[in-house]
Motif scaffolding. Sequence first.
Motif, mmCIF file in Angstrom:
data_model
loop_
_atom_site.group_PDB
_atom_site.id
_atom_site.type_symbol
_atom_site.label_atom_id
_atom_site.label_comp_id
_atom_site.label_asym_id
_atom_site.label_seq_id
_atom_site.Cartn_x
_atom_site.Cartn_y
_atom_site.Cartn_z
ATOM 1 N N ILE A 95 -0.817 74.532 1.573
ATOM 2 C CA ILE A 95 0.381 75.037 0.891
ATOM 3 C C ILE A 95 0.984 76.226 1.638
ATOM 4 O O ILE A 95 2.194 76.468 1.568
ATOM 5 C CB ILE A 95 0.042 75.414 -0.573
ATOM 6 C CG1 ILE A 95 1.335 75.594 -1.376
ATOM 7 C CG2 ILE A 95 -0.837 76.650 -0.638
ATOM 8 C CD1 ILE A 95 1.087 75.739 -2.865
ATOM 9 N N ALA A 96 0.141 76.970 2.382
ATOM 10 C CA ALA A 96 0.642 78.114 3.127
ATOM 11 C C ALA A 96 1.508 77.688 4.312
ATOM 12 O O ALA A 96 2.296 78.490 4.833
ATOM 13 C CB ALA A 96 -0.520 78.970 3.618
ATOM 14 N N LEU A 97 1.367 76.438 4.736
ATOM 15 C CA LEU A 97 2.102 75.952 5.905
ATOM 16 C C LEU A 97 3.416 75.272 5.537
ATOM 17 O O LEU A 97 4.154 74.851 6.435
ATOM 18 C CB LEU A 97 1.219 74.969 6.686
ATOM 19 C CG LEU A 97 -0.126 75.519 7.170
ATOM 20 C CD1 LEU A 97 -0.906 74.435 7.879
ATOM 21 C CD2 LEU A 97 0.074 76.720 8.083
ATOM 22 N N ILE A 98 3.689 75.148 4.248
ATOM 23 C CA ILE A 98 4.885 74.421 3.821
ATOM 24 C C ILE A 98 6.166 74.995 4.442
ATOM 25 O O ILE A 98 7.011 74.221 4.929
ATOM 26 C CB ILE A 98 4.973 74.373 2.287
ATOM 27 C CG1 ILE A 98 3.913 73.414 1.746
ATOM 28 C CG2 ILE A 98 6.370 73.942 1.825
ATOM 29 C CD1 ILE A 98 3.889 73.305 0.237
ATOM 30 N N PRO A 99 6.384 76.310 4.459
ATOM 31 C CA PRO A 99 7.627 76.806 5.090
ATOM 32 C C PRO A 99 7.779 76.380 6.544
ATOM 33 O O PRO A 99 8.873 76.010 6.984
ATOM 34 C CB PRO A 99 7.486 78.332 4.956
ATOM 35 C CG PRO A 99 6.596 78.533 3.785
ATOM 36 C CD PRO A 99 5.612 77.404 3.844
ATOM 37 N N LEU A 116 -0.428 66.164 4.362
ATOM 38 C CA LEU A 116 -1.604 65.359 4.013
ATOM 39 C C LEU A 116 -2.456 65.076 5.246
ATOM 40 O O LEU A 116 -3.693 65.051 5.166
ATOM 41 C CB LEU A 116 -1.157 64.056 3.354
ATOM 42 C CG LEU A 116 -0.482 64.215 1.989
ATOM 43 C CD1 LEU A 116 0.084 62.888 1.505
ATOM 44 C CD2 LEU A 116 -1.463 64.770 0.965
ATOM 45 N N PHE A 117 -1.810 64.845 6.369
ATOM 46 C CA PHE A 117 -2.546 64.654 7.629
ATOM 47 C C PHE A 117 -3.354 65.902 7.959
ATOM 48 O O PHE A 117 -4.535 65.817 8.332
ATOM 49 C CB PHE A 117 -1.570 64.348 8.766
ATOM 50 C CG PHE A 117 -2.161 64.530 10.139
ATOM 51 C CD1 PHE A 117 -2.955 63.551 10.694
ATOM 52 C CD2 PHE A 117 -1.931 65.701 10.867
ATOM 53 C CE1 PHE A 117 -3.522 63.714 11.953
ATOM 54 C CE2 PHE A 117 -2.488 65.879 12.123
ATOM 55 C CZ PHE A 117 -3.285 64.881 12.670
ATOM 56 N N LEU A 181 -2.053 66.620 -2.767
ATOM 57 C CA LEU A 181 -0.840 65.839 -3.007
ATOM 58 C C LEU A 181 0.273 66.673 -3.630
ATOM 59 O O LEU A 181 1.424 66.620 -3.175
ATOM 60 C CB LEU A 181 -1.163 64.643 -3.914
ATOM 61 C CG LEU A 181 0.051 63.794 -4.309
ATOM 62 C CD1 LEU A 181 0.592 63.056 -3.090
ATOM 63 C CD2 LEU A 181 -0.322 62.806 -5.400
ATOM 64 N N VAL A 182 -0.038 67.424 -4.677
ATOM 65 C CA VAL A 182 1.003 68.194 -5.364
ATOM 66 C C VAL A 182 1.638 69.190 -4.404
ATOM 67 O O VAL A 182 2.855 69.376 -4.409
ATOM 68 C CB VAL A 182 0.427 68.912 -6.600
ATOM 69 C CG1 VAL A 182 1.481 69.787 -7.261
ATOM 70 C CG2 VAL A 182 -0.103 67.892 -7.605
ATOM 71 N N ALA A 183 0.820 69.811 -3.561
ATOM 72 C CA ALA A 183 1.365 70.758 -2.579
ATOM 73 C C ALA A 183 2.298 70.052 -1.604
ATOM 74 O O ALA A 183 3.366 70.565 -1.261
ATOM 75 C CB ALA A 183 0.230 71.444 -1.825
ATOM 76 N N SER A 184 1.909 68.862 -1.159
ATOM 77 C CA SER A 184 2.755 68.137 -0.193
ATOM 78 C C SER A 184 4.087 67.731 -0.817
ATOM 79 O O SER A 184 5.109 67.687 -0.132
ATOM 80 C CB SER A 184 2.020 66.896 0.321
ATOM 81 O OG SER A 184 1.954 65.889 -0.665
ATOM 82 N N ILE A 197 4.813 65.953 -11.905
ATOM 83 C CA ILE A 197 4.172 67.114 -12.529
ATOM 84 C C ILE A 197 5.054 68.356 -12.409
ATOM 85 O O ILE A 197 5.219 69.120 -13.372
ATOM 86 C CB ILE A 197 2.797 67.359 -11.885
ATOM 87 C CG1 ILE A 197 1.832 66.232 -12.266
ATOM 88 C CG2 ILE A 197 2.227 68.717 -12.296
ATOM 89 C CD1 ILE A 197 0.497 66.294 -11.560
ATOM 90 N N GLN A 198 5.638 68.561 -11.245
ATOM 91 C CA GLN A 198 6.487 69.740 -11.060
ATOM 92 C C GLN A 198 7.724 69.685 -11.935
ATOM 93 O O GLN A 198 8.123 70.689 -12.546
ATOM 94 C CB GLN A 198 6.897 69.842 -9.596
ATOM 95 C CG GLN A 198 5.744 70.128 -8.652
ATOM 96 C CD GLN A 198 6.145 69.969 -7.206
ATOM 97 O OE1 GLN A 198 7.143 70.525 -6.770
ATOM 98 N NE2 GLN A 198 5.374 69.202 -6.456
#
Length: 244
Positions: A95-99, A116-117, A181-184, A197-198
Amino acid sequence: MPWILLIGLWQMVATSGWVNPGLMPTPWQVASKLVDLLFNGRLAIDILKSTQRVILGVSLGIAAAVPVGFLIGWYKGARTFLDPLINFFRALPPIALIPLVVVYFGIDEPAKVVILFYASFFAAVIVMYEGVSQISPIFIKVARTLGANDWEIFSRVIVPMTTPHILTSVRVALGVAWATLVASELVAAQQGLGALIQSAGSFFQLDVIYVGIVCIGSVALSMDMALRVLTRRMLRWQDRVEAA
């Protein structure tokens, strides 16, 4: 039996008055919402979309983790060089890498699969590395003594002995991928269980949130059980060897 106990405990807590009824739907309410979303909503599409993303991310992660895990598990020089890097990046939550993922890959499907990879690769490569490093070199020496060439050693010694670790890597990677999954799907997803969910969280639809959680757990459990069956079938030779 454990499921009956869990559902019974859930029902008891939801109806006991210990918590605000508006904050915890009952199992029946969640089941009713699940059926409604399945037949009158988008739930089937969300399940399919999330499953596709997980399978693709895990497949790519395993395809990279198996050779890398073998490399660092078998060759000391490669392990000395790569081990610090792998442990550094393994500690970073996806999740920290999303930006950064959004900057480099945009907000479409590739971004979600990359997350996910990432999670799958670093979970699986550790399992492969630990498994391969435990293979005794004596097997290689015995095979060479019997006249086996490099290809025969790889195909008849290395592959059979690493197959259990490869299958374990797949199981671990699948579990981590579903957990991620939710983070992706934070990356502008319109479909998927994480997006469901979000969206439900934004409108305080707790029964829908519970439906998403139940679906993620159920699909992940089903895939894990299927892998267990596959593992038992592929590793029957181990039972025959032990019996002999």
